[in-house]
Design a protein around this motif. Structure first.
Motif, PDB file in Angstrom:
ATOM      1  N   ASP A  43       8.653  -3.010  -6.909  1.00  0.00           N
ATOM      2  CA  ASP A  43       7.411  -2.234  -6.972  1.00  0.00           C
ATOM      3  C   ASP A  43       6.276  -2.936  -6.221  1.00  0.00           C
ATOM      4  OD1 ASP A  43       8.460  -0.126  -8.376  1.00  0.00           O
ATOM      5  OD2 ASP A  43       7.899  -0.939 -10.341  1.00  0.00           O
TER       6      ASP A  43
ATOM      7  N   SER B  30       4.410  -1.400  -2.881  1.00  0.00           N
ATOM      8  CA  SER B  30       2.980  -1.172  -2.808  1.00  0.00           C
ATOM      9  C   SER B  30       2.360  -1.901  -1.624  1.00  0.00           C
ATOM     10  CB  SER B  30       2.300  -1.588  -4.112  1.00  0.00           C
ATOM     11  OG  SER B  30       2.404  -2.988  -4.290  1.00  0.00           O
TER      12      SER B  30
ATOM     13  N   SER C  72       3.534   0.027   1.583  1.00  0.00           N
ATOM     14  CA  SER C  72       2.931   1.360   1.712  1.00  0.00           C
ATOM     15  C   SER C  72       1.473   1.288   2.182  1.00  0.00           C
ATOM     16  CB  SER C  72       3.026   2.109   0.395  1.00  0.00           C
ATOM     17  OG  SER C  72       2.202   1.501  -0.585  1.00  0.00           O
ATOM     18  N   GLN C  73       0.828   0.167   2.010  1.00  0.00           N
ATOM     19  CA  GLN C  73      -0.559   0.030   2.450  1.00  0.00           C
ATOM     20  C   GLN C  73      -0.679  -0.149   3.954  1.00  0.00           C
ATOM     21  OE1 GLN C  73      -2.414  -3.015   0.147  1.00  0.00           O
ATOM     22  NE2 GLN C  73      -2.362  -1.816  -1.734  1.00  0.00           N
TER      23      GLN C  73
END
Length: 137
Positions: free
Chosen positions: A128, A132, A135-136
């Motif tokens: 996770d 994250s 994905s940024q």
């Protein structure tokens, strides 16, 4: 040399997960009949039922989702192994009978089992975090 031994076991487990992870391949069989008279009597008359293969990767849209799916399979396989090693180390404690070297060996096996369990359970959190961060970008 010990690391090489464990890498062989890890490679074996990963190959087994890939090959035998077929629980996600679901086959749904539906029976088809050629006319309506046979449908009411329940006789197939040699008609082979049609089989539909469902895509196990249908809900996977990214590499992160694929990693999560693989980790769920690994967790299902590895948690019973961790529990077995914890029980095994308890058995080693009982059979040590106060022998210092055997007690030390039992405590090391318990420590390794707990560390392995924490890594397995924490792997989803690590994925996770990686998802994250990626994905940024």
């Amino acid at each position: 040399m010990i690391l090489l031994k464990y890498l062989k076991y890890l490679a074996f487990v990963l190959v087994a997960v890939v090959i035998f992870g077929g629980y996600s391949v679901v086959m749904a069989a539906t029976t088809g009949t050629s006319n309506s008279n046979n449908a009411t009597s329940g006789v197939n008359n040699g008609v082979i039922p049609s089989v539909e293969l469902l895509n196990p990767l249908k809900n996977i849209n990214s590499i992160g989702d694929l990693l999560e799916a693989i980790l769920h399979i690994v967790m299902i396989l590895m948690i019973p192994i961790v529990v077995f090693y914890i029980i095994y180390s308890g058995f080693k404690y009982v059979t040590a009978l106060g022998n210092a070297s055997q007690v030390e060996e039992a405590s090391q096996s318990l420590l390794y089992a707990v560390i392995g369990g924490v890594l397995i359970l924490g792997s989803l959190a690590i994925v996770d975090i990686i998802k994250s961060v990626v994905s940024q970008f």
